[in-house]
Scaffold this motif. Structure first.
Motif, PDB file in Angstrom:
ATOM      1  N   ASP A 183      -0.516 -12.571  -3.380  1.00  0.00           N
ATOM      2  CA  ASP A 183      -0.602 -12.987  -1.972  1.00  0.00           C
ATOM      3  C   ASP A 183      -0.645 -14.513  -1.855  1.00  0.00           C
ATOM      4  OD1 ASP A 183      -0.753 -10.299  -1.520  1.00  0.00           O
ATOM      5  OD2 ASP A 183      -2.930 -10.264  -1.284  1.00  0.00           O
ATOM      6  N   GLN A 184      -1.425 -15.139  -2.740  1.00  0.00           N
ATOM      7  CA  GLN A 184      -1.548 -16.590  -2.718  1.00  0.00           C
ATOM      8  C   GLN A 184      -0.189 -17.252  -2.978  1.00  0.00           C
ATOM      9  OE1 GLN A 184      -4.272 -18.401  -2.046  1.00  0.00           O
ATOM     10  NE2 GLN A 184      -3.161 -20.314  -2.309  1.00  0.00           N
TER      11      GLN A 184
ATOM     12  N   VAL B   4       2.838 -15.974  -2.684  1.00  0.00           N
ATOM     13  CA  VAL B   4       3.780 -15.727  -1.588  1.00  0.00           C
ATOM     14  C   VAL B   4       3.512 -16.713  -0.451  1.00  0.00           C
ATOM     15  CG1 VAL B   4       4.427 -14.089   0.225  1.00  0.00           C
ATOM     16  CG2 VAL B   4       4.251 -13.322  -2.137  1.00  0.00           C
ATOM     17  N   ALA B   5       2.230 -16.930  -0.151  1.00  0.00           N
ATOM     18  CA  ALA B   5       1.880 -17.842   0.935  1.00  0.00           C
ATOM     19  C   ALA B   5       2.304 -19.274   0.635  1.00  0.00           C
ATOM     20  CB  ALA B   5       0.370 -17.790   1.185  1.00  0.00           C
ATOM     21  N   GLN B   6       2.382 -19.617  -0.653  1.00  0.00           N
ATOM     22  CA  GLN B   6       2.806 -20.971  -1.022  1.00  0.00           C
ATOM     23  C   GLN B   6       4.312 -21.146  -0.998  1.00  0.00           C
ATOM     24  OE1 GLN B   6       1.233 -21.113  -4.940  1.00  0.00           O
ATOM     25  NE2 GLN B   6      -0.677 -22.108  -4.339  1.00  0.00           N
ATOM     26  N   GLY B   7       5.026 -20.051  -0.774  1.00  0.00           N
ATOM     27  CA  GLY B   7       6.486 -20.150  -0.752  1.00  0.00           C
ATOM     28  C   GLY B   7       7.140 -19.873  -2.089  1.00  0.00           C
TER      29      GLY B   7
END
Lengths: 209, 249, 667
Positions: C126-127, C129-132
Motif C-alpha cells: 500500500d505504501q 503504491v501510494a508513492q507511485g
C-alpha cells in the motif's frame, strides 16, 4: 519557439499562395499580382497581422540564438570525438546555423522586395498600383540571385524538416497515433513549400520574358 | 584482441585534462567493456601508475553508475545498453577506442572519467515524489485501479536509471529526458496527479537552475538512453508544464 | 558464552508486535527535533528508514558510497516482493507467509521477527503504491502477482524484471523529499570507516569523503547500519562491485556481534562464468523458473559432446534429457527453494553432466513453455490447426512479453539467442542471510547501534525465499525502526547534540587515519584485486555451496596466509587525500579477509546442514540437507576479540513455540 515557428510556417503558406501568382506572366497576371501586393501592404487587418509577423520573426530569431548560446554554455568542454550521426539527423543539431542563414537571406529578401514595395520609388502599373512584378522579374533574371534563392530554399527545407515536427513536440502534442502523421506531414511540408518557392525564380528566369 | 585506447585523464577538477594513449593486448570477446578497463587498471597498478578512475557498481545495467562516452557515443555503440553491458565482441582487433567522461557544465569532472551528477538528486528533491508519509493505514493498493496502458506507460518512464546519458549525448546538454521521465511517470498515475502541476514547475525550475541546456527535440537522448525512454514523455512534461505555467496563481 | 536476549515479547504470535509497540517508549514530536540519527546506506532499508524517521521529525544524516542514494544495490533485485494480500484468492494469509518463510529458512529464523515481517508485508505494498511505484497490473487495473520458489501461492508483486529498482526509487523519492525539506542531510560518495562508541552507546561515525579523502566526524544519538550483505567476500557474486562489509565489520569490531556469517545464499539462476576476467556475475530472476525447465543430458557422452562443442543442447532428444528437479522433487519441481535448486545443479555438474566449457552449467529451457503458450494463444485467436512454426512464433511473443528483458540481458551477455537455444545457468553467490545480530528492536549488541535489511541476520534463517529481501528491507525501514528506535531515543531527549570533539571521536579518527596510511605505506607489488580474487576462490571452493570440516580448516589457514601477504605486499597507488578507488577497494578487501575467516569458523562450528549451509558430512541418504535440531537450533553470534580466529561464540536459542521444525520436504 514552437508557437512563433508554427505561425511562421502558416505565413509561409500564405506567402507562397500569393507568390505563385508570379507564375502568370500575362499582362492581366502582372496587374493582378501588383493589385494583390498593394492590398497586402495597405489593408488594415493585414497590417496588424504583419506586425505580429515581424515580432514573430524577431522573437524566433533572437530567442533561438539566445537558446543556442545557453546550450553552448551548458557544455563548456567539448568532446574530442563525437558521433552525432549515430543518434540524430545532422540538420536537427544545426537549427541555429540553418536559422541564421535563413535570417540573413530574409534580410536580403526584404531589402529587395519588401523595402522597395514600402519605401522604394516604384513605378506604377496600368491600374495605378506599384509595379512590384517588374522589380521581381528583373531580380530573377540575374543568375546568381536565382541560385541564391534556390540554395536558401534548400536551407529552409532542412530547417523546416526538423522545425515543423519539433514544434508539435515542444507544445506537448505527441501521441503514438498522430505523431507519425505529424512527422510525415512535416516532411511533406518541408519539401513542398521550399520547392514551390524555389520554382518561382527558376520559372521566371527561364520562361518569363 | 589488441586495442589502442585513448582515454581522458584529469587528476582533479582543477586540472585541465588531456587524452592519453594506452595500448592493450589480450582482450577477450566475452569481456565487458568495464572488464577491459579492469585489465588495463591491473596493468597500470602493477607499473605503479595511477589507474583510470571510472564510475561503476552493479555491472548489470541497472544502477546507472557507469558513464563513459565511447567512440563518440554515450555508453558506446549498441542500443538499450549501459557501458557495463557493452561487450568487447562489438569491437575488432586493432580498433582505436576513444573514452571520455560525460561532458556537461552541470556534471563537473571529479577525476578522469568520473563526474558529479548531484544535479539529478537536487532536481529529484525539488519535486520528484508523491508527498505521502510512511503510513500504516493507507488505502489498499487495489483501491484505485489503474488502467493497464497508463500503468505500462508510467512504467516505461519509471525505468530511467538516472545515468545521465541523455545529458551527455544531447548536443545542447539538456536534461529534459531525465526530468520528463519522472514528471511523466507520476503524472500518469492517480497517486501523482494531485501534485502534477507543482511538480512539473518545480523540477523544471531546478533543472534550469542547474544550468542544463534546452531541448531542441533532436531525439538523440531517446536513441542513446540505455532504457530507451521515449520522447513522448518530454511532450507529456511540456503539456504538464504549460498547463501549470498558464494556470499558476 | 552468554545467552542472548532477543526481547521478543511473550504471548500469542499474532499479538506480539502489537503488544511490543504498546509497551515501548515514544518520543514526543517536539523532542524528536532535538535528536539526530545517522543512517548508513541508502538501499531499501536505509532510504525507507531515513525518510520515515525524518517525516517523524528526527534530524537525519544519510551516507552512501555511491554517487547518489538511488544507486544502492537493492536496485538490482528483479523478481518481486512478497506480501500476504491474498489478492489471488489462493488461500494466502499472514500465517502462511510466516510459515513459508520459517520453513524456507530451514527452521533457523526467529519466529517473532518473521511473523512481524509477514504482518507488515501488506502495508508495504500500500505504501509503495501510494508513492507511485508502478507495479504490474492486470487488464482490470488491479495489482498482478506471480509465484516464486518454495511456496504454493502467488503472492509476489512485481514491476517487470526490475522490482528492486522501482521500490528503491519509491523510497529514494521519499528520501529526497525530506532532503528538500532539510530534515535529511545526504552525503553521497562517503564511506563509513568506523562507529564511535561513547559511554557504551553508539554516538556517531567516522566517514571518509571519497572525493577529497577528508576524514569527517559525525555525531548522532543513534546509528543505523543499512549497508547490505557481504556476498562480495566471494569476489564473484551478483552483488555490485562496491557492495562491502566494511561498515558492519567496523561495528563488529566495536562490539556488535556477527550472527550466522556462514549462511550464504547461492542463487540457482545466474549466467555462468565465462573466463578469468569475470568481475561479477549476473543473476536472472527466479521468476524464470515459473516457466523454464531445468535439465542436463541423461547420458554422459552427450554432456561431453556439448562441452566439446560437437553437439548442441537442442539436438538432444527429449528422452535423453534429465529434468532432475522435476525428477527429484515432483511436487515443487522447478520451483524448489533456491538452496535446493543450487545444490542439485552442483550435484549434476560434479557428476559430470555440466554443459558449458567449464562443465559448470545446466540448461534452463523455455521450449515447452513456448509451445504451451503458443497453443493457448492460437486457441485464443481461434487459429485452427496452427502449424508448429506458428505455435512457436505465438509462444515466443508471449514469453517475450513476460521475460523479454531477461532474455535480452542473457543474449547480450552470453552472445546466444535464448529463444532458440536453451539458456545456460549456474548458481552464484547472491545474498547473505547472516549479518549483525539484532534483537526484536533491530538493535545490535551495542546500544544505539541498529542494523536493518540484509545487514542484519534476523528474518531469513539459513535460507531466504525469493522476493523476501525487498520485503524485509522495507519492513525494517518503513514499519519497524520508526517504532522501535523510540524506545532507545526516549532516553536522549535531554542529551543535546553529540560533541564530536570528544576523546572517543578523536581516537576513532586517528585509528581510521592510521589504517589508511598503513594500506598506502605497504607499497608492495600486488594489486588489491588479485588478493580479492584469491580470497574469493578459497571461499567458493571451501565455504561455498558445499562445505566440509577438512576444507574449512584448510580455508582458514589459506585465508590467514592471504591476509598476511596482503599486508606485506599490497600495492595501493595514489594518496589518502584524494579520490582514490584503489584505496577504497583495499580497505574493503582487508575487511573481507577477516570476515572470510570468521565465516569458515562459523561453518566449521555448525555441524549440521541447514538451508544455504550444507556440510557434506551431514546429509540424508538421498543427498538432502540433514539438520541437527537438538544441538544447533540456535543463532551463532560471534564476538570480536582481536582476531577473527579467536572470536567468541554466543548463542541465541531459537525457541519454536508455534511451528514444529520438521525435515523440509519439497518432494
Amino acid at each position: 519557439m514552437a508557437l512563433t515557428g508554427l505561425f511562421l510556417c502558416l505565413f509561409l503558406v500564405v506567402h507562397l499562395a500569393g507568390n505563385l501568382q508570379l507564375l502568370d506572366a500575362s499582362p492581366e497576371g502582372r496587374l493582378k499580382f501588383n493589385a494583390y501586393a498593394e492590398f497586402m501592404t495597405s489593408f488594415p487587418l493585414i497590417k496588424v497581422v504583419s506586425y505580429v509577423l515581424y515580432f514573430s520573426i524577431l522573437f524566433h530569431a533572437f530567442d533561438g540564438l539566445l537558446l543556442a548560446l545557453q546550450n553552448r554554455r551548458a557544455r563548456p568542454v567539448r568532446y574530442v570525438k563525437e558521433k552525432p550521426m549515430a543518434n540524430r539527423t545532422w540538420y536537427s543539431g544545426q537549427m541555429a546555423v540553418l536559422g541564421t542563414l535563413v535570417l540573413v537571406f530574409l534580410v536580403i529578401h526584404m531589402k529587395s522586395f519588401w523595402y522597395e514595395m514600402h519605401w522604394g520609388g516604384l513605378p506604377k502599373d496600368a491600374d495605378g498600383n506599384k509595379d512590384l512584378f517588374t522589380v521581381v522579374n528583373a531580380a530573377f533574371h540575374q543568375g546568381w540571385y536565382v541560385a541564391l534563392y534556390v540554395g536558401m530554399m534548400g536551407v529552409l527545407a532542412f530547417h523546416l524538416m526538423h522545425g515543423f515536427q519539433s514544434a508539435f513536440q515542444s507544445l506537448g502534442l505527441n501521441h503514438p497515433r498522430y505523431t507519425p502523421l505529424i512527422k510525415n506531414v512535416g516532411i511533406l511540408f518541408a519539401v513542398m513549400v521550399p520547392v514551390l518557392f524555389a520554382m518561382i525564380p527558376v520559372w521566371m528566369f527561364y520562361f518569363n520574358a | 584482441m589488441k586495442l589502442t585506447l585513448k582515454i581522458w585523464r584529469q587528476s582533479g577538477p582543477n586540472d585541465k585534462g588531456r587524452m592519453e594513449t594506452y595500448p592493450i593486448d589480450g582482450i577477450e570477446e566475452d569481456m565487458s567493456f568495464l572488464e577491459m578497463i579492469d585489465v588495463l587498471n591491473l596493468q597500470l597498478v602493477r607499473e605503479g601508475k595511477d589507474p583510470i578512475a571510472f564510475d561503476h557498481d552493479c555491472r548489470e545495467g541497472i544502477c546507472g553508475m557507469c558513464s563513459m562516452f565511447i567512440n563518440g557515443e554515450a555508453h558506446g555503440p549498441g542500443r538499450g545498453i549501459t557501458t557495463c553491458q557493452l561487450h568487447m565482441r562489438r569491437f575488432k582487433d586493432g580498433d582505436t577506442i576513444f573514452i571520455e567522461p560525460w561532458r556537461s557544465g552541470s556534471f563537473p569532472v571529479i577525476k578522469d572519467l568520473v563526474v558529479d551528477r548531484g544535479a539529478f538528486d537536487r532536481i529529484q528533491a525539488a519535486g520528484g515524489f508523491v508527498s505521502v508519509n510512511t503510513n500504516g493505514n493507507l488505502v489498499d493498493g487495489n483501491a484505485l485501479p489503474i488502467a493497464k496502458d497508463h500503468a505500462d506507460t508510467a512504467f516505461d518512464a519509471a525505468t530511467c536509471i538516472g545515468c545521465g546519458a541523455c545529458v551527455a549525448t544531447c548536443p545542447n546538454g539538456s536534461a529534459m529526458l531525465f526530468v520528463a521521465a519522472k514528471v511523466s511517470q507520476l503524472s500518469l498515475l492517480p497517486q501523482g496527479r494531485p501534485e502534477a502541476k507543482q511538480r512539473a514547475l518545480a523540477m523544471v525550475e531546478q533543472m534550469d537552475k542547474e544550468g542544463f541546456g534546452n531541448c531542441s527535440n533532436t531525439g538523440a537522448c531517446e536513441v542513446e538512453c540505455p532504457k530507451e525512454i521515449s520522447l513522448e514523455h518530454i511532450a507529456r512534461m511540456n503539456r504538464e508544464y504549460m498547463a501549470a505555467a498558464m494556470t499558476k496563481e | 558464552m552468554t545467552q542472548l536476549d532477543s526481547k521478543v515479547p511473550d504471548g500469542p504470535l499474532e499479538q506480539k508486535w502489537t503488544k511490543h509497540k504498546n509497551s515501548i517508549r515514544v518520543v514526543n514530536p517536539a523532542n524528536k527535533r532535538r535528536i539526530d540519527v545517522i543512517v548508513v546506506g541508502t538501499g531499501l532499508a536505509g532510504a525507507s528508514a531515513a525518510a520515515s524517521l525524518a517525516e517523524l521529525g528526527y534530524n537525519v544524516k544519510t551516507f552512501c558510497f555511491q554517487d547518489s542514494p538511488r544507486r544502492a544495490h537493492s536496485i538490482a533485485a528483479q523478481g518481486g516482493i512478497n506480501a500476504a494480500k491474498n489478492y489471488q484468492n489462493d488461500n494466502d494469509s499472514t500465517y502462511r507467509l510466516f510459515y513459508d518463510t520459517i520453513k524456507g529458512g530451514d527452521y533457523r529464523a526467529r519466529e517473532g521477527n518473521v511473523y512481524r515481517l509477514a504482518e507488515v508485508s501488506a502495508n508495504i505494498i500500500d505504501q509503495c503504491v501510494a508513492q507511485g511505484v508502478p507495479f504490474a497490473r492486470d487488464y482490470g487495473g488491479l495489482l498482478d502477482n506471480r509465484s516464486f520458489g518454495g511456496v504454493l501461492v502467488s503472492r509476489t508483486f512485481y514491476a517487470r524484471g526490475q522490482t528492486g529498482q522501482q521500490l528503491l526509487l519509491g523510497a529514494y523519492s521519499a528520501l529526497m523529499r525530506q532532503v528538500g525539506t532539510g530534515k535529511v542531510q545526504q552525503f553521497s560518495r562517503h564511506e563509513m570507516l568506523d562507529v564511535v562508541i561513547v559511554d557504551g552507546k553508539a554516538r556517531g561515525i567516522i566517514a571518509r569523503d571519497l572525493i577529497t579523502g577528508r576524514i569527517e566526524r559525525h555525531g548522532a544519538h543513534a546509528v543505523l547500519l543499512c549497508t547490505g550483505g557481504y556476498g562480495n567476500v566471494f569476489f564473484l557474486s551478483t552483488n555490485a562491485m562496491g557492495s562491502n562489509v566494511t561498515a558492519a565489520w567496523k561495528a563488529h569490531k566495536r562490539g556488535a556481534f556477527m550472527a550466522n556469517p556462514c549462511y550464504t545464499q547461492i542463487h540457482p539462476t545466474c549466467i555462468p562464468v565465462s573466463g578469468d576476467h569475470q568481475s561479477k556475475l549476473t543473476l536472472m530472476s527466479e521468476s524464470l523458473r515459473n516457466d523454464g525447465r531445468i535439465w542436463v543430458p541423461k547420458k554422459k557422452e552427450d554432456a561431453e559432446a556439448v562441452r566439446a562443442g560437437t553437439k548442441k543442447g537442442v539436438d538432444i532428444p527429449e528422452e535423453d534429457r534429465d529434468y532432475y528437479l522435476e525428477r527429484r522433487y515432483p511436487s515443487f519441481g522447478n520451483l524448489v527453494p533456491r538452496d535446493v535448486a543450487s545444490r542439485a545443479a552442483k550435484e549434476r555438474c560434479d557428476a559430470g553432466f555440466g554443459v558449458n566449457k567449464t562443465g559448470e552449467a545446466v540448461y534452463l529451457d523455455f521450449s515447452s513453455a513456448i509451445e504451451r503458450y503458443g497453443r493457448t494463444e492460437a486457441s485464443v485467436r481461434k487459429i485452427e490447426d496452427p502449424s508448429t512454426e506458428e505455435i512457436i512464433r505465438l509462444g515466443r511473443d508471449v514469453v517475450s512479453a513476460k521475460y523479454g528483458n531477461l532474455f535480452d540481458m542473457y543474449a547480450n551477455i552470453a552472445g546466444e539467442n535464448p529463444y532458440e537455444r536453451p539458456m545456460k545457468i549456474y548458481p552464484a553467490v547472491h545474498y547473505t542471510m547472516g549479518g549483525l545480530w539484532v534483537d526484536y528492536n533491530l538493535q545490535t549488541t551495542v546500544p544505539g547501534l541498529y542494523a536493518l535489511g540484509e545487514a542484519n541476520f534476523s528474518d531469513h534463517g539459513a535460507n531466504r525465499l525469493g522476493a523476501s529481501a525487498l520485503m524485509q528491507g522495507l519492513a525494517d525501514g518503513y514499519f519497524v525502526i520508526p517504532y522501535t528506535i523510540g524506545d532507545h531515543l526516549a532516553a536522549d531527549i535531554r542529551t543535546g547534540p553529540i560533541d564530536t570533539e570528544r576523546q572517543e571521536f578523536s581516537d576513532a579518527e586517528r585509528a581510521v587515519r592510521e589504517r589508511i596510511d598503513k594500506l598506502i605505506e605497504v607499497q608492495g607489488s600486488t594489486p588489491v584485486d588479485v588478493f580479492h580474487k584469491r580470497l574469493g576462490k578459497v571461499m567458493w571452493d571451501k565455504c561455498g555451496m558445499a562445505r566440509n570440516a577438512e576444507g574449512l580448516q584448510q580455508a582458514i589457514q589459506e585465508i590467514r596466509q592471504i591476509r598476511e601477504e596482503f599486508w606485506k605486499d599490497v600495492r595501493v597507488t595514489g594518496t589518502a587525500n584524494a579520490f582514490n578507488q584503489e584505496l577504497e577497494k583495499a580497505g574493503r578487501v582487508a575487511d573481507f579477509l577477516e570476515l572470510g575467516e570468521l565465516m569458515c569458523k562459523d561453518a566449521l562450528e555448525r555441524q549440521e546442514s541447514c538451508g544455504g549451509h550444507f556440510r557434506e558430512e551431514y546429509q540424508t541418504e538421498d543427498g538432502e540437507a540433514l539438520r541437527n535440531d537438538t544441538d544447533f537450533t540456535y543463532a551463532a553470534a560471534w564476538e570480536w576479540t582481536g582476531d577473527p580466529g579467536g572470536s567468541n561464540l554466543h548463542k541465541e536459542d531459537l525457541d519454536y513455540q508455534f511451528v514444529k521444525p520438521t525435515q523440509r520436504s519439497y518432494k
